[in-house]
Design a protein around this motif. Structure first.
Motif, mmCIF file in Angstrom:
data_model
loop_
_atom_site.group_PDB
_atom_site.id
_atom_site.type_symbol
_atom_site.label_atom_id
_atom_site.label_comp_id
_atom_site.label_asym_id
_atom_site.label_seq_id
_atom_site.Cartn_x
_atom_site.Cartn_y
_atom_site.Cartn_z
ATOM 1 N N MET A 263 -50.489 -43.637 11.425
ATOM 2 C CA MET A 263 -50.781 -43.632 12.857
ATOM 3 C C MET A 263 -52.182 -43.067 13.070
ATOM 4 S SD MET A 263 -48.330 -40.394 13.853
ATOM 5 C CE MET A 263 -46.946 -41.080 12.974
ATOM 6 N N ARG A 264 -52.795 -43.447 14.175
ATOM 7 C CA ARG A 264 -54.133 -42.938 14.506
ATOM 8 C C ARG A 264 -53.983 -41.635 15.286
ATOM 9 N NH1 ARG A 264 -54.920 -48.516 15.537
ATOM 10 N NH2 ARG A 264 -54.521 -48.172 17.760
ATOM 11 N N GLY A 265 -54.657 -40.626 14.823
ATOM 12 C CA GLY A 265 -54.514 -39.309 15.427
ATOM 13 C C GLY A 265 -55.009 -39.214 16.850
ATOM 14 N N ASN A 266 -55.974 -40.056 17.226
ATOM 15 C CA ASN A 266 -56.543 -39.961 18.581
ATOM 16 C C ASN A 266 -55.847 -40.897 19.572
ATOM 17 O OD1 ASN A 266 -57.503 -42.300 17.474
ATOM 18 N ND2 ASN A 266 -59.646 -41.996 18.054
ATOM 19 N N ASP A 267 -54.738 -41.520 19.162
ATOM 20 C CA ASP A 267 -53.912 -42.305 20.075
ATOM 21 C C ASP A 267 -52.768 -41.450 20.593
ATOM 22 O OD1 ASP A 267 -55.296 -44.642 20.118
ATOM 23 O OD2 ASP A 267 -53.966 -45.739 18.767
ATOM 24 N N THR A 268 -52.264 -41.774 21.774
ATOM 25 C CA THR A 268 -51.085 -41.087 22.283
ATOM 26 C C THR A 268 -49.830 -41.661 21.626
ATOM 27 O OG1 THR A 268 -50.751 -42.634 24.111
ATOM 28 C CG2 THR A 268 -52.213 -40.747 24.519
ATOM 29 N N VAL A 269 -48.742 -40.937 21.761
ATOM 30 C CA VAL A 269 -47.466 -41.402 21.231
ATOM 31 C C VAL A 269 -47.083 -42.736 21.880
ATOM 32 C CG1 VAL A 269 -44.989 -40.898 21.152
ATOM 33 C CG2 VAL A 269 -46.651 -39.076 20.686
ATOM 34 N N GLU A 270 -47.247 -42.820 23.186
ATOM 35 C CA GLU A 270 -46.909 -44.047 23.904
ATOM 36 C C GLU A 270 -47.760 -45.213 23.436
ATOM 37 O OE1 GLU A 270 -46.221 -45.392 28.533
ATOM 38 O OE2 GLU A 270 -47.946 -44.102 28.055
ATOM 39 N N ARG A 271 -49.063 -45.008 23.304
ATOM 40 C CA ARG A 271 -49.959 -46.071 22.872
ATOM 41 C C ARG A 271 -49.603 -46.525 21.456
ATOM 42 N NH1 ARG A 271 -52.123 -50.009 24.781
ATOM 43 N NH2 ARG A 271 -52.689 -48.668 26.567
ATOM 44 N N VAL A 306 -43.211 -35.750 24.689
ATOM 45 C CA VAL A 306 -44.575 -35.782 24.135
ATOM 46 C C VAL A 306 -45.156 -37.193 24.261
ATOM 47 C CG1 VAL A 306 -44.242 -33.837 22.553
ATOM 48 C CG2 VAL A 306 -43.640 -36.162 21.800
ATOM 49 N N LYS A 307 -44.652 -37.959 25.197
ATOM 50 C CA LYS A 307 -45.059 -39.349 25.379
ATOM 51 C C LYS A 307 -46.570 -39.495 25.529
ATOM 52 C CE LYS A 307 -44.226 -43.198 28.630
ATOM 53 N NZ LYS A 307 -43.409 -43.639 29.790
ATOM 54 N N LYS A 308 -47.217 -38.580 26.284
ATOM 55 C CA LYS A 308 -48.656 -38.671 26.557
ATOM 56 C C LYS A 308 -49.486 -37.832 25.589
ATOM 57 C CE LYS A 308 -48.068 -41.296 30.182
ATOM 58 N NZ LYS A 308 -48.517 -42.725 30.164
ATOM 59 N N SER A 309 -48.851 -37.186 24.628
ATOM 60 C CA SER A 309 -49.573 -36.324 23.684
ATOM 61 C C SER A 309 -50.275 -37.155 22.617
ATOM 62 C CB SER A 309 -48.602 -35.356 23.002
ATOM 63 O OG SER A 309 -47.979 -34.511 23.952
ATOM 64 N N GLY A 317 -42.392 -32.635 12.158
ATOM 65 C CA GLY A 317 -41.151 -33.337 12.446
ATOM 66 C C GLY A 317 -41.328 -34.427 13.486
ATOM 67 N N GLN A 318 -42.152 -34.161 14.501
ATOM 68 C CA GLN A 318 -42.405 -35.169 15.537
ATOM 69 C C GLN A 318 -43.150 -36.374 14.975
ATOM 70 O OE1 GLN A 318 -44.419 -32.525 18.249
ATOM 71 N NE2 GLN A 318 -42.633 -32.352 19.605
ATOM 72 N N LYS A 319 -44.083 -36.125 14.064
ATOM 73 C CA LYS A 319 -44.809 -37.235 13.441
ATOM 74 C C LYS A 319 -43.865 -38.115 12.628
ATOM 75 C CE LYS A 319 -49.419 -35.147 13.131
ATOM 76 N NZ LYS A 319 -50.476 -34.635 12.215
ATOM 77 N N LYS A 320 -42.936 -37.488 11.908
ATOM 78 C CA LYS A 320 -41.971 -38.265 11.122
ATOM 79 C C LYS A 320 -41.093 -39.105 12.032
ATOM 80 C CE LYS A 320 -42.994 -36.866 6.949
ATOM 81 N NZ LYS A 320 -43.504 -37.791 5.923
ATOM 82 N N ARG A 321 -40.644 -38.494 13.147
ATOM 83 C CA ARG A 321 -39.801 -39.251 14.081
ATOM 84 C C ARG A 321 -40.578 -40.402 14.717
ATOM 85 N NH1 ARG A 321 -37.897 -35.340 18.256
ATOM 86 N NH2 ARG A 321 -39.031 -33.675 17.208
ATOM 87 N N LEU A 322 -41.863 -40.170 14.968
ATOM 88 C CA LEU A 322 -42.688 -41.241 15.516
ATOM 89 C C LEU A 322 -42.846 -42.379 14.508
ATOM 90 C CD1 LEU A 322 -44.472 -42.469 17.675
ATOM 91 C CD2 LEU A 322 -46.366 -41.021 16.875
ATOM 92 N N SER A 323 -43.026 -42.026 13.227
ATOM 93 C CA SER A 323 -43.132 -43.056 12.176
ATOM 94 C C SER A 323 -41.880 -43.914 12.129
ATOM 95 C CB SER A 323 -43.357 -42.391 10.811
ATOM 96 O OG SER A 323 -44.627 -41.783 10.739
#
Length: 445
Positions: A263-271, A306-309, A317-323
């Motif tokens: 994932m790109r670090g400078n993108d939001t979770v939603e994007r 953390v939709k807009k984060s 843990g949040q990064k893994k769940r996003l993956s």
């Protein structure tokens, strides 16, 4: 009579080569290798490296030796009419520099190989100067003609028979996953190397499966064969469709989450999820439907807060769940995860695996590699146990419910099961072959 007709330099070269072959023959015999290898140029140096357990150095040396041979012919052509320094062209200077680099590289790897031989025969490291200042034949004579014996014998375990083939074949199911892997091979330095063989199993929908095995047992290779990323000689059927035959269509029915977070670090979770939706969902799906699917994934994996984060601001843990959510977007039938809990503490790992359990409870198949299985083993339905047999090939040692695996191996913990099948030099009991054959007997009833 013949030698009297030959120039002295040719006689000396023949005798020198004969002596080299003779002492190399003696070394090979001491190392329990085929003596006739001493007569095969280039390959004999590679075998000498294997005697010293420096096989990779032997490959590199062969590469430089080949370059030296090529440059030797080129030099004869470029410098055929060479008379003085003023005649040197740019091409000749370049070839001289490349030839020098090649010679130095060859010498470096020769030193590494012969240092290994010095250790093998128990000599002091100072003996390496015989190679540098005199000749490798002299150093080989020290090893081959003395009473010194090698401390160990390098064994090419690929020559072992390995565990017997099971004779099993999994019947294709209309729903669920069917795996029939005959073999997965790779070519390693002109040699065919079998990475996986004789793996046959059926996984029911809604099952969460642990993929267990020691280092090098072929777990990641198995996952790549199942998801079609690295095709094997195999039949992989997911919900009645052959994955290899219909890969273009079926690859979207499989969610694969690698160890690294993509994932790109400078993108939001939603994007990030919207981009995943555009890639994985049908092109004719409306923007509103894609957004709804993203919201479903955010809610399911607890990422709505953390939709807009930015991705960079998320916890591990949040990064893994996003993956995982990025793969969940396309609603795949099979989820494959390679160490999703790597780097997470016990609480976060438990939370992550509980989320995967919820995915499986939706009728999906979830297949997971984890190096800490015992802290979450109660969440799994089945376990696939892979092990290296005596031929160093990944084989199926067991497949079935977790409780049955404990009885089969006579151990209560998954990590203890791995110790049973790991090789002795890896700290295990070295029982892989016997358990592979025992499992085949159980399956045959």
């Amino acid at each position: 009579m013949l030698f009297g007709l030959l120039p002295d330099n040719i006689i000396f070269s023949v005798l020198e080569q004969a002596f080299y072959i003779f002492v190399l023959f003696k070394v090979f015999k001491k190392c329990d290798r085929k003596g006739w290898w001493a007569f095969i140029p280039a390959y004999r140096e590679y075998q000498l490296a294997k005697c010293a357990d420096r096989e990779k150095d032997g490959r590199a040396y062969l590469f430089f030796a080949l370059l030296e041979l090529i440059f030797g012919f080129v030099f004869r052509y470029l410098f055929d009419d060479f008379e003085n320094v003023e005649q040197v062209t740019v091409a000749q200077m370049l070839m001289l520099c490349l030839g020098l680099v090649t010679t130095v590289g060859s010498l470096i790897y020769q030193i590494r190989i012969y240092s290994g031989l010095i250790d093998l025969f128990g000599y002091q490291r100072g003996w390496i100067w015989l190679l540098v200042l005199v000749d490798n034949s002299v150093l080989l004579a020290v090893f081959g003609l003395s009473k010194a014996q090698p401390k160990f014998i390098y064994i090419d375990e690929s020559q072992n028979k390995g565990a017997a083939l099971s004779g099993l074949h999994a019947s294709a199911m209309e729903s669920g996953l069917t795996v029939n892997i005959e073999e997965r091979v790779a070519v390693d330095f002109f040699k065919k190397k079998c990475l996986l063989r004789d793996i046959h199993l059926n996984v029911e929908p809604g099952h969460m499966v642990l993929l267990l095995g020691g280092s090098g047992a072929g777990k990641t290779t198995f996952l790549n064969a199942v998801n079609g990323y690295e095709k094997a000689k195999a039949e992989i059927i997911l919900n009645g469709t052959n994955l290899y035959d219909e890969y273009g269509k079926m690859k979207y029915r499989i969610g694969f989450v690698p160890q690294m977070d993509l994932m790109r670090g400078n993108d939001t979770v939603e994007r990030t999820l919207l981009d995943a939706a555009r890639l994985r969902l049908p092109l004719d799906m409306s923007s509103k439907d894609r957004e709804n699917r993203v919201d479903e994934a955010l809610n399911f994996f607890g990422l709505m807060p953390v939709k807009k984060s930015l991705c960079d601001k998320l916890s591990g843990g949040q990064k893994k769940r996003l993956s995982i959510a990025m793969e969940y977007i396309s609603n795949p039938d099979l989820f494959i995860l390679d160490e999703p809990d790597s780097g997470l503490d016990g609480v976060m790992a438990r939370e992550l695996m509980s989320g995967l359990r919820k995915v499986a409870d939706q009728g999906k198949i979830v297949m997971v590699i984890t190096h800490s299985p015992d802290r979450v083993i109660d969440l799994f339905d089945d376990v696939i146990v892979l092990a290296k047999d005596s031929k160093l090939t990944g084989r199926l040692t067991f497949f079935g419910p977790v409780d049955e695996a404990k009885k089969f191996f006579g151990r209560e913990k998954m990590e203890e099961i791995v110790l049973r099948i790991n090789r002795k030099e890896e700290g295990g009991e070295g029982l892989a072959d016997s358990f592979i054959e025992k499992y085949a007997e159980v399956c045959h009833g």
